[in-house]
Write an enzyme that holds these catalytic residues in place. Sequence first.
Site, mmCIF file in Angstrom:
data_model
loop_
_atom_site.group_PDB
_atom_site.id
_atom_site.type_symbol
_atom_site.label_atom_id
_atom_site.label_comp_id
_atom_site.label_asym_id
_atom_site.label_seq_id
_atom_site.Cartn_x
_atom_site.Cartn_y
_atom_site.Cartn_z
ATOM 1 N N CYS A 50 0.845 -1.208 0.000
ATOM 2 C CA CYS A 50 0.000 0.000 0.000
ATOM 3 C C CYS A 50 0.869 1.243 0.000
ATOM 4 C CB CYS A 50 -0.915 -0.007 1.232
ATOM 5 S SG CYS A 50 -1.793 1.556 1.489
ATOM 6 N N CYS A 53 0.469 3.362 3.464
ATOM 7 C CA CYS A 53 0.836 2.849 4.784
ATOM 8 C C CYS A 53 2.144 3.472 5.263
ATOM 9 C CB CYS A 53 0.976 1.329 4.738
ATOM 10 S SG CYS A 53 -0.599 0.444 4.913
ATOM 11 N N ASP A 76 0.982 13.226 -5.203
ATOM 12 C CA ASP A 76 2.024 12.952 -6.188
ATOM 13 C C ASP A 76 1.523 13.104 -7.625
ATOM 14 O OD1 ASP A 76 3.921 12.297 -4.177
ATOM 15 O OD2 ASP A 76 3.048 10.286 -4.007
ATOM 16 N N HIS A 113 -4.207 0.295 7.979
ATOM 17 C CA HIS A 113 -4.730 0.060 6.634
ATOM 18 C C HIS A 113 -6.157 -0.491 6.662
ATOM 19 C CE1 HIS A 113 -4.287 -0.871 2.326
ATOM 20 N NE2 HIS A 113 -4.863 -2.027 2.582
ATOM 21 N N ASN A 153 -13.611 10.109 -0.818
ATOM 22 C CA ASN A 153 -14.298 9.085 -1.598
ATOM 23 C C ASN A 153 -14.098 7.762 -0.891
ATOM 24 O OD1 ASN A 153 -15.145 10.798 -3.722
ATOM 25 N ND2 ASN A 153 -13.145 10.634 -4.688
ATOM 26 N N SER A 161 -9.152 4.775 -5.168
ATOM 27 C CA SER A 161 -8.102 3.954 -5.763
ATOM 28 C C SER A 161 -7.297 3.163 -4.735
ATOM 29 C CB SER A 161 -7.152 4.843 -6.588
ATOM 30 O OG SER A 161 -6.547 5.825 -5.754
ATOM 31 N N HIS A 164 -6.828 2.157 1.899
ATOM 32 C CA HIS A 164 -6.305 2.780 3.115
ATOM 33 C C HIS A 164 -7.158 4.016 3.446
ATOM 34 C CE1 HIS A 164 -2.774 3.243 5.897
ATOM 35 N NE2 HIS A 164 -3.348 4.429 6.031
ATOM 36 N N HIS A 166 -8.356 7.396 3.831
ATOM 37 C CA HIS A 166 -7.768 8.675 3.445
ATOM 38 C C HIS A 166 -8.804 9.555 2.761
ATOM 39 C CE1 HIS A 166 -7.601 6.691 -0.494
ATOM 40 N NE2 HIS A 166 -7.403 7.892 -1.032
ATOM 41 N N GLN A 168 -8.944 13.712 0.540
ATOM 42 C CA GLN A 168 -8.151 14.630 -0.269
ATOM 43 C C GLN A 168 -8.565 16.070 0.005
ATOM 44 O OE1 GLN A 168 -7.249 13.578 -4.433
ATOM 45 N NE2 GLN A 168 -8.583 11.789 -4.149
ATOM 46 N N GLU A 182 -23.715 27.606 -4.342
ATOM 47 C CA GLU A 182 -24.145 27.712 -2.949
ATOM 48 C C GLU A 182 -23.862 29.101 -2.391
ATOM 49 O OE1 GLU A 182 -22.743 24.600 -0.448
ATOM 50 O OE2 GLU A 182 -23.850 23.030 -1.516
ATOM 51 N N HIS A 281 -18.321 21.852 2.691
ATOM 52 C CA HIS A 281 -18.504 23.120 2.010
ATOM 53 C C HIS A 281 -18.490 24.259 3.019
ATOM 54 C CE1 HIS A 281 -20.437 21.639 -2.004
ATOM 55 N NE2 HIS A 281 -19.134 21.466 -1.949
ATOM 56 N N HIS A 296 -21.149 23.259 6.028
ATOM 57 C CA HIS A 296 -21.899 22.013 6.153
ATOM 58 C C HIS A 296 -21.135 20.882 5.488
ATOM 59 C CE1 HIS A 296 -23.179 24.151 2.489
ATOM 60 N NE2 HIS A 296 -23.291 22.956 1.933
ATOM 61 N N MET A 313 -26.901 7.562 -11.947
ATOM 62 C CA MET A 313 -27.383 8.799 -12.546
ATOM 63 C C MET A 313 -27.199 8.684 -14.058
ATOM 64 S SD MET A 313 -28.641 10.968 -10.414
ATOM 65 C CE MET A 313 -28.703 11.297 -8.656
ATOM 66 N N VAL A 314 -28.226 8.210 -14.730
ATOM 67 C CA VAL A 314 -28.163 7.977 -16.171
ATOM 68 C C VAL A 314 -29.470 8.446 -16.803
ATOM 69 C CG1 VAL A 314 -26.612 5.994 -15.955
ATOM 70 C CG2 VAL A 314 -29.067 5.621 -15.896
#
Length: 348
Positions: A50, A53, A76, A113, A153, A161, A164, A166, A168, A182, A281, A296, A313-314
């Site tokens: 990983c 880690c 990265d 992990h 996510n 992806s 572990h 995490h 962003q 907003e 947000h 919020h 959602m299609v």
Amino acid sequence: MSSIRRSPHRRFNPLSGEWLLVSPQRTQRPWQGQKEAEKSGIQASYDPDCYLCPGNTRAGGIRNPRYTETYSFINDFSALLPETGEEKAVEQDLFRAVPERGICRVICFSPRHDLTVARMDHGEIRNIVDLWVREYRELSRVDYISYVQIFENRGEIMGCSNPHPHGQIWSSEHIPELPAKETERQEEYFSMHRSPMLLDYLEAELKEQERIVCTNRDFAVLVPYWATWPYETMILPRRQVTSIDELSGPERDNLADAVGRLTVKYDNLFKTSFPYSMGIHGAPCDTGSYPGWQMHLHYFPPLLRSATIRKFMVGYELLATPQRDITPEQAAAILRELPETHYLEGRS
């Protein structure tokens, strides 16, 4: 606050200024579409392969320190860069483009992990909240940064992806589209009513209680009246807070409490590690004044009927307007009644 319950109707989202279609009569339709594979494998607390880690070498060739709590670093493979070289704006009628600077960071929630936020204790989640605050303060003070977007996510079907734990942070020179909407909507409301939209909204929801999932002294978790995703939720402060760095120590404790209780309920819903996209947000951090803003947290989870059936959602949603079957009131009632002890607790 009256609601249409059993027949198709539209609901208005005052934060975005958009409408969505609610179709309660469709909840009984049979499902013969795609089913996701359930992930039942047990993760090890440390994975030598990983790249997040402690002590491991990342995909970009940099070795992580042997961190013992939370840890953050410059992505990265950043989507935004501090310098854009000699690129110049394009302003030719229908062809417009401008360079965009920014800073992207990865934030590791834990050295372990095998954990998710739902499996962490209160102190571990409080460490995450403190890291969010530290990162927000540092990035918002960069002279060219106008917005700091903190997000997570969770799960492969949300594009994560690496398992572990995490999240962003993407901080950008310009205000992104959804926070810009907003901002506009909340400032318009404030100019008319002289009070923040989301505080007025929360007051109404607390009186009605129908879409409230859980509360503590400083925060409320609710399913928004205009929710699009089946089990979408929002975490709202009970006083005006324009950005996360304004939270006091006790409020950070109670945000950690709200996040922990909600994510446990999510996992308990379908007895699975529940996927979602979460985003914080807050007001832009440029030189503007935003008296109408209320910080919020949005949670957008895709699961619809089980751990293997998701909402896509299609079609109509992509080409016309968002649509949901289960009503926000039904979703809130289901989440509210779920236990706040994780379904895996006590298992070996």
